[in-house]
Design a protein around this motif. Structure first.
Motif, PDB file in Angstrom:
ATOM      1  N   ASP A  91       0.808  -1.212   0.000  1.00 16.47           N
ATOM      2  CA  ASP A  91       0.000   0.000   0.000  1.00 16.47           C
ATOM      3  C   ASP A  91       0.846   1.268   0.000  1.00 16.47           C
ATOM      4  N   GLY A  92       2.139   1.123   0.102  1.00 20.61           N
ATOM      5  CA  GLY A  92       2.999   2.290   0.030  1.00 20.61           C
ATOM      6  C   GLY A  92       3.012   3.138   1.288  1.00 20.61           C
ATOM      7  N   MET A  93       2.380   2.697   2.365  1.00 16.47           N
ATOM      8  CA  MET A  93       2.344   3.461   3.608  1.00 16.47           C
ATOM      9  C   MET A  93       3.594   3.164   4.429  1.00 16.47           C
ATOM     10  N   PRO A  94       3.979   4.091   5.319  1.00 18.62           N
ATOM     11  CA  PRO A  94       5.150   3.852   6.177  1.00 18.62           C
ATOM     12  C   PRO A  94       4.977   2.583   6.997  1.00 18.62           C
ATOM     13  N   VAL A  95       6.032   1.840   7.150  1.00 17.51           N
ATOM     14  CA  VAL A  95       5.981   0.586   7.897  1.00 17.51           C
ATOM     15  C   VAL A  95       5.831   0.884   9.386  1.00 17.51           C
ATOM     16  N   ASP A  96       4.860   0.232  10.021  1.00 14.08           N
ATOM     17  CA  ASP A  96       4.632   0.386  11.458  1.00 14.08           C
ATOM     18  C   ASP A  96       5.368  -0.745  12.166  1.00 14.08           C
TER      19      ASP A  96
END
Length: 378
Positions: A346-351
């Motif tokens: 999804d291209g979101m920052p890794v948590d």
């Protein structure tokens, strides 16, 4: 003319009265004789009529006194009474049956009406939330559990998928990481949105089943860990004792479902030498769909569960039947081949905090969920 005092006149008058008296006497005798004859005739007629009536009654009474006649009359009276009783009983019985049938029909109609009303109200509520009445994907987990009435407070789709993977998929390489076949996933989503307890097709690829689990978890309006406890759970990842106590604050359905999913991931990790998926690898793949912050839901999943409208307008209600799970997986901005893989990045920052939490839940599953009815597969 002689005078009234003359002897001649007196003689004539005496003769007249004398003859008149004789005639009156004769007339009276004649009248008496006539009346007597009439009375005699009338008396005779009355006596004759009385005699005839008496004779008729006597003959009828004699007839009734005969044993055969009396028996026949009694039989007729008994038959008439029995027939009347039968008709009355039948009439009462038919009336009672009709009343019972009518009561049953009224109760059935009332029950159907109540159920239909409940369904309509529930459908309106679900349409307002952006989901249809039979949907599994995109529906709050507690609503799914309440609807399915399964013995376990766990969405049945997860039970189906987990049982299949335990029996047939633990040796599949890159389970929960490899991308599933879009056409197969579309069909599975459509199937479960129509029937929550549907069986998986025979011979389906375990990779597609694992992908279906991920997409289902991602479709939930709120993650299993809830928005409210996100920070608390994240801060407790270094302590099994603290993690155990924090997770007890989850709603029962969320707690049991989280235990079930992490138990499945533990079994997959135990076959890591074969399937190439250890606890860390699984946590990296599953953390984004198990635990996320409010407003940080993976966007690549959002398009799969979006609905045409969040209001139950007439237009949308009419077109809802043509909207299937296939459409839920389609991207409106591009045309994709039905067999192309589904992008999971999804291209979101890794948590990384969420990843460490899920890894902890996998590796320390039995120590954390000690008070739960731990899931055990044979």
């Amino acid at each position: 003319m002689p005078s009234a005092d003359s002897p001649q006149w007196q003689e004539k008058a005496g003769d007249f009265f004398s003859s008149s008296g004789v005639k009156l006497k004769q007339a009276g005798q004649s009248a008496g004789t006539l009346v007597g004859e009439v009375a005699k005739d009338a008396k005779g007629n009355v006596a004759d009529v009385a005699e005839r009536v008496g004779s008729m009654f006597k003959s009828r009474w004699a007839l009734l006194q005969q044993p055969s006649t009396r028996h026949a009359v009694q039989e007729r009276l008994i038959t008439a009474a029995a027939t009347t009783g039968t008709l009355l009983r039948r009439s009462f019985s038919e009336t009672k049956d009709k009343v019972a049938v009518g009561k049953t029909k009224v109760e059935e109609a009332a029950k159907k009406t109540a159920q239909k009303s409940k369904t309509i109200l529930t459908d309106i509520e679900r349409w307002q939330k952006g989901v249809a009445s039979t949907d599994v994907f995109g529906v709050p987990v507690e609503l799914i559990v309440q609807r399915q009435k399964y013995i376990k407070p766990i969405p049945y789709i997860l039970v189906r998928c987990a049982d299949y993977l335990i029996l047939s998929g633990l040796n599949s390489q890159y389970l929960f990481k490899a991308e599933g076949d879009k056409k197969v996933i579309q069909q599975l989503v459509s199937t479960y949105n129509q029937e929550y307890n549907a069986s998986l097709p025979e011979g389906v690829n375990p990779i597609d089943v694992a992908a279906l689990v991920k997409y289902y978890l991602a479709s939930l309006p709120e993650p299993l860990t809830t928005f409210e406890l996100y920070n608390d759970i994240k801060d407790a990842r270094s302590s099994i004792y603290t993690m155990r106590n924090i997770l007890k604050k989850l709603p029962s359905v969320n707690y049991m479902t989280l235990e079930y999913i992490t138990a499945l991931l533990l079994r997959v990790s135990q076959k890591s030498l074969v399937n190439k998926m250890d606890a860390r690898s699984l946590a990296m793949e599953m953390a984004p769909v198990i635990m996320w912050q409010k407003g940080r839901k993976p966007e690549s999943y959002r398009q799969y569960w979006s609905h045409p409208s969040r209001s139950p307008s007439k237009k949308n209600m009419e077109t809802a039947s043509d909207y299937s799970g296939w459409d839920m997986l389609a991207d409106e901005s591009e045309v994709m081949d039905a067999s192309s893989p589904i992008p999971l990045d999804d291209g979101m920052p890794v948590d990384f905090g969420a990843i460490e939490v899920v890894q902890c839940l996998i590796e320390q599953h039995n120590a954390i969920f000690t008070d739960a009815n731990e899931t055990v597969w044979r």
